[in-house]
Design an enzyme around this catalytic site. Structure first.
Site: not given
Ligand code: NDP
Length: 283
Positions: A52, A96, A119
């Site tokens: 990322k 995460q 997300d």
């Protein structure tokens, strides 16, 4: 003759268009920032976070990493999220997953401001997705929609079957296909006569997490087969949920693993961060 859907090509196309817009903003003195939080030492999570960061560098975003020790308390994590929510220089926030067991994942997801939830996992953004009013939706299924669009695969009126009903893949995938007027069926571990259902699919999406789960007898002639799965086979090689070699000849389009849906997820994360930044600029 089947066609292989090239996720690397489509993800590059998306990242390059994000890069162009990020550069335009940068030239106006505006930088886009993605904050990534990682808790603990899970090696797979570390690989994802590094990827990322690399993608941020590529598109010209500033990336902030918060690597917290395994023993971080839920309160400490939530207060970091609160701080990032209130920081106007941060456009996107992601934590995460998975987080260590002593931390409530749902609380963490819902603490991220919906406007910065790149997300697309928060309840507000999931609700907006099902209402058809979304801007930030889950990256992996959004990536699948981009693949279909790039290859001009029309969803309208098609029988779309998804195997898997997780909150991060199966369910948002269903909402997105429905929004494009697909006739959507979601299958899961309790589905009876699975092969009968999947063999009626014009578009079949596999998100199960089992190597070689989808076999040729489960696939309709000329179907579009999208393999979201990321697994290791007996030899330790990366593979999807679809028995690619056996299934490919039956399809019109098929995604490989690796090189299909995988690269799309990060590309869509970059796109979501840009969308979040543009939206914050307007408000
Ligand atoms: P989950 O484990 O959360 O969900 C798996 C789903 O498969 C569940 O809904 C489960 O049903 C269903 N399932 C399991 N066994 C069967 C069966 N025998 N018949 C029918 N359905 C079954 O996985 P995720 O959704 O998180 O991920 C799925 C796959 O996609 C994994 O391989 C993962 O690594 C990959 N993935 C890839 C990403 C990418 O970037 N390309 C991103 C995210 C995931 P039930 O609900 O009844 O248990």
């Amino acid at each position: 003759m089947f066609k292989i859907i090239d996720g690397k090509e489509v993800s590059s196309y998306i990242k390059n268009s994000v890069k162009e817009k990020a550069l335009e903003l940068k030239n106006n003195g505006e930088e886009i920032t993605l904050a990534v939080i990682i808790v603990g030492n899970d090696p797979a999570s570390r690989v994802y976070v590094n990827n990322k960061k690399k993608a941020c560098e590529y598109v010209g975003f500033r990336s902030l990493e918060f690597a917290l020790p395994e023993e971080t308390t839920e309160e400490e994590l939530l207060s970091l999220i609160d701080r990032l929510n209130g920081d106007d220089t941060v456009n996107g926030i992601l934590c995460q997953l998975p987080v260590p067991k002593h931390i409530d994942e749902e609380k963490v997801i819902d603490r991220i401001s919906p406007d910065k939830d790149v997300d697309g996992f928060s309840k507000i953004n999931v609700g907006k997705l099902w209402l058809g009013e979304y801007d930030l939706a889950a990256c992996t299924p959004m990536g699948v929609m981009e693949l279909l669009k790039y290859y001009d695969i029309d969803v309208c009126g098609k029988n779309c079957v998804i195997i898997g009903r997780s909150n991060i893949v199966g369910k948002p995938m269903a909402a997105l296909l429905l929004e494009k007027n697909g006739t959507v069926t979601i299958c899961h571990s309790r589905t009876k006569n699975l092969a009968e259902v999947t063999s009626k699919a014009d578009i079949l999406v596999a998100a199960v997490g089992r190597a070689g789960f989808v076999t040729a007898d489960m696939v309709k002639e000329s179907a579009v087969v999208i393999d979201v799965g990321i697994n290791r086979n007996a030899e330790g090689k990366l593979c999807g949920d679809v028995d690619f070699e056996a299934v490919k000849e039956k399809t019109s389009y098929i995604t490989p693993v690796p090189g299909g849906c995988g690269p799309m997820t990060i590309a869509l994360l970059m796109k979501n961060t840009l969308i979040a930044a543009e939206k914050q600029k307007k408000s």
